[in-house]
Design a protein around this motif. Structure first.
Motif, PDB file in Angstrom:
ATOM      1  N   HIS A 135       0.857  -1.184   0.000  1.00 39.23           N
ATOM      2  CA  HIS A 135       0.000   0.000   0.000  1.00 39.23           C
ATOM      3  C   HIS A 135       0.897   1.239   0.000  1.00 39.23           C
ATOM      4  N   TYR A 136       0.292   2.407  -0.027  1.00 35.73           N
ATOM      5  CA  TYR A 136       1.060   3.642   0.124  1.00 35.73           C
ATOM      6  C   TYR A 136       0.173   4.712   0.741  1.00 35.73           C
ATOM      7  N   HIS A 137       0.832   5.755   1.235  1.00 31.57           N
ATOM      8  CA  HIS A 137       0.148   6.898   1.843  1.00 31.57           C
ATOM      9  C   HIS A 137       0.590   8.153   1.104  1.00 31.57           C
ATOM     10  N   LYS A 138      -0.333   9.065   0.897  1.00 30.55           N
ATOM     11  CA  LYS A 138      -0.009  10.297   0.183  1.00 30.55           C
ATOM     12  C   LYS A 138       0.474  11.409   1.104  1.00 30.55           C
TER      13      LYS A 138
ATOM     14  N   GLU B  75      13.733  -9.871  13.393  1.00 33.30           N
ATOM     15  CA  GLU B  75      14.029  -9.550  11.998  1.00 33.30           C
ATOM     16  C   GLU B  75      12.755  -9.056  11.325  1.00 33.30           C
ATOM     17  N   LEU B  76      12.793  -7.847  10.803  1.00 30.26           N
ATOM     18  CA  LEU B  76      11.648  -7.245  10.125  1.00 30.26           C
ATOM     19  C   LEU B  76      11.977  -7.068   8.659  1.00 30.26           C
ATOM     20  N   LYS B  77      11.081  -7.504   7.819  1.00 33.89           N
ATOM     21  CA  LYS B  77      11.238  -7.278   6.375  1.00 33.89           C
ATOM     22  C   LYS B  77      10.331  -6.114   5.989  1.00 33.89           C
ATOM     23  N   VAL B  78      10.900  -5.158   5.264  1.00 37.65           N
ATOM     24  CA  VAL B  78      10.153  -4.000   4.784  1.00 37.65           C
ATOM     25  C   VAL B  78      10.417  -3.861   3.293  1.00 37.65           C
ATOM     26  N   GLN B  79       9.352  -3.908   2.525  1.00 41.87           N
ATOM     27  CA  GLN B  79       9.470  -3.639   1.097  1.00 41.87           C
ATOM     28  C   GLN B  79       9.154  -2.174   0.889  1.00 41.87           C
ATOM     29  N   ALA B  80      10.072  -1.447   0.270  1.00 41.74           N
ATOM     30  CA  ALA B  80       9.870  -0.051  -0.097  1.00 41.74           C
ATOM     31  C   ALA B  80      10.168   0.038  -1.586  1.00 41.74           C
ATOM     32  N   GLY B  81       9.156   0.385  -2.373  1.00 42.23           N
ATOM     33  CA  GLY B  81       9.315   0.298  -3.818  1.00 42.23           C
ATOM     34  C   GLY B  81       9.380  -1.161  -4.208  1.00 42.23           C
ATOM     35  N   LYS B  82      10.372  -1.532  -4.972  1.00 46.32           N
ATOM     36  CA  LYS B  82      10.499  -2.926  -5.416  1.00 46.32           C
ATOM     37  C   LYS B  82      11.501  -3.718  -4.590  1.00 46.32           C
ATOM     38  N   THR B  83      12.181  -3.061  -3.648  1.00 51.38           N
ATOM     39  CA  THR B  83      13.234  -3.708  -2.879  1.00 51.38           C
ATOM     40  C   THR B  83      12.740  -4.128  -1.501  1.00 51.38           C
ATOM     41  N   VAL B  84      13.021  -5.378  -1.140  1.00 48.82           N
ATOM     42  CA  VAL B  84      12.714  -5.875   0.197  1.00 48.82           C
ATOM     43  C   VAL B  84      13.982  -5.763   1.034  1.00 48.82           C
ATOM     44  N   HIS B  85      13.878  -5.027   2.135  1.00 51.70           N
ATOM     45  CA  HIS B  85      14.999  -4.823   3.047  1.00 51.70           C
ATOM     46  C   HIS B  85      14.789  -5.690   4.283  1.00 51.70           C
ATOM     47  N   THR B  86      15.835  -6.298   4.774  1.00 56.58           N
ATOM     48  CA  THR B  86      15.785  -7.070   6.011  1.00 56.58           C
ATOM     49  C   THR B  86      16.428  -6.226   7.099  1.00 56.58           C
ATOM     50  N   LEU B  87      15.616  -5.855   8.088  1.00 52.90           N
ATOM     51  CA  LEU B  87      16.106  -5.026   9.190  1.00 52.90           C
ATOM     52  C   LEU B  87      16.336  -5.885  10.421  1.00 52.90           C
ATOM     53  N   LEU B  88      17.485  -5.677  11.049  1.00 55.75           N
ATOM     54  CA  LEU B  88      17.799  -6.304  12.328  1.00 55.75           C
ATOM     55  C   LEU B  88      17.796  -5.209  13.387  1.00 55.75           C
ATOM     56  N   ALA B  89      17.886  -5.585  14.650  1.00 56.91           N
ATOM     57  CA  ALA B  89      17.857  -4.608  15.745  1.00 56.91           C
ATOM     58  C   ALA B  89      18.840  -3.469  15.468  1.00 56.91           C
ATOM     59  N   GLY B  90      18.336  -2.244  15.602  1.00 55.04           N
ATOM     60  CA  GLY B  90      19.155  -1.062  15.389  1.00 55.04           C
ATOM     61  C   GLY B  90      19.115  -0.516  13.975  1.00 55.04           C
ATOM     62  N   GLN B  91      18.471  -1.217  13.063  1.00 57.10           N
ATOM     63  CA  GLN B  91      18.398  -0.756  11.674  1.00 57.10           C
ATOM     64  C   GLN B  91      17.026  -0.166  11.381  1.00 57.10           C
ATOM     65  N   SER B  92      16.986   0.756  10.407  1.00 49.88           N
ATOM     66  CA  SER B  92      15.716   1.402  10.067  1.00 49.88           C
ATOM     67  C   SER B  92      15.643   1.712   8.582  1.00 49.88           C
TER      68      SER B  92
ATOM     69  N   PRO C 259       6.165   9.334   1.432  1.00 49.71           N
ATOM     70  CA  PRO C 259       4.829   9.417   0.825  1.00 49.71           C
ATOM     71  C   PRO C 259       4.872   8.979  -0.646  1.00 49.71           C
ATOM     72  N   ASN C 260       3.800   8.329  -1.059  1.00 42.63           N
ATOM     73  CA  ASN C 260       3.606   7.865  -2.437  1.00 42.63           C
ATOM     74  C   ASN C 260       4.527   6.716  -2.850  1.00 42.63           C
ATOM     75  N   VAL C 261       5.214   6.098  -1.899  1.00 40.05           N
ATOM     76  CA  VAL C 261       6.057   4.933  -2.191  1.00 40.05           C
ATOM     77  C   VAL C 261       5.320   3.685  -1.717  1.00 40.05           C
ATOM     78  N   ASN C 262       5.128   2.733  -2.621  1.00 40.75           N
ATOM     79  CA  ASN C 262       4.506   1.460  -2.247  1.00 40.75           C
ATOM     80  C   ASN C 262       5.378   0.780  -1.203  1.00 40.75           C
ATOM     81  N   HIS C 263       4.737   0.270  -0.155  1.00 41.91           N
ATOM     82  CA  HIS C 263       5.491  -0.416   0.884  1.00 41.91           C
ATOM     83  C   HIS C 263       4.621  -1.431   1.613  1.00 41.91           C
ATOM     84  N   ARG C 264       5.302  -2.324   2.289  1.00 38.76           N
ATOM     85  CA  ARG C 264       4.655  -3.305   3.156  1.00 38.76           C
ATOM     86  C   ARG C 264       5.696  -3.765   4.163  1.00 38.76           C
ATOM     87  N   PHE C 265       5.231  -4.381   5.235  1.00 36.94           N
ATOM     88  CA  PHE C 265       6.174  -4.956   6.198  1.00 36.94           C
ATOM     89  C   PHE C 265       5.658  -6.330   6.592  1.00 36.94           C
TER      90      PHE C 265
END
Length: 184
Positions: A47-50, A62-79, A84-90
């Motif tokens: 989804h996205y928010h304007k 471990e949290l996975k966050v997709q921002a745009g087309k890239t899925v990022h894997t976040l570990l403790a201390g990472q963000s 706005p207007n970027v498709n994302h999910r977690f």
């Protein structure tokens, strides 16, 4: 009752907790800050928010966050921040609970209300197995107040959702849900 207990909500369908650390009222609209304990294999769809960004700060697990087309894997201390207007999910792809904070900038009172109402409906057995409200008017209205938007081809459904949200307001469903579930 301790203030944190009042501001901590639980969704028995999704099996996750949200604690409100800073609200729109407290920050005079600058930000909303919540802490999420996400169950194994939990998460939200693309989804996205304007009108606001969402910054995800992993605290545990471990949290996975997709921002745009890239899925990022976040570990403790990472963000990472979904602007706005970027498709994302977690999501949590692991077998363990993941704990993270989400900061909305600027704040969104509608987002805060949508979580309280959605989790309340889940506690009352008024959601389906995926956690979506069974009442389509309630679903549409919550979608609108959280300022969520569907990406790509799914955006064709937004017209229908917006009409249903207007209908929910016309019959007073919005005020009924606020009275019943919004506590702060």
């Amino acid at each position: 009752m301790v203030m944190e207990e009042i501001r901590r909500i639980y969704n028995p369908v999704q099996k996750d907790h949200v604690t409100f650390l800073k609200t729109a009222k407290e920050t005079k609209g600058q930000c909303t800050l919540v802490e999420v304990e996400l169950a194994p294999h939990g998460g939200v769809g693309l989804h996205y928010h304007k009108t606001y960004s969402e910054k995800f700060d992993c605290e545990e697990g471990e949290l996975k966050v997709q921002a745009g087309k890239t899925v990022h894997t976040l570990l403790a201390g990472q963000s990472i921040t979904a602007m706005p207007n970027v498709n994302h999910r977690f999501f949590n792809a692991s077998e363990k609970i993941c704990r993270f904070r989400v900061e909305l900038n600027p704040a969104s009172e509608g987002f805060e209300q949508s979580l309280q109402i959605g989790y309340g409906l889940a506690r009352d057995g008024q959601t389906n197995s995926k956690g979506f409200p069974k009442n389509r008017l309630a679903l549409a209205w919550l979608f609108e107040i959280s300022e969520s938007n569907l990406p790509g081809w799914m955006s064709v459904f937004e017209f229908i959702l917006r009409r249903q949200a207007k209908k929910a307001k016309a019959i007073g469903l919005d005020q009924e849900l606020i009275r019943k579930y919004v506590r702060f």
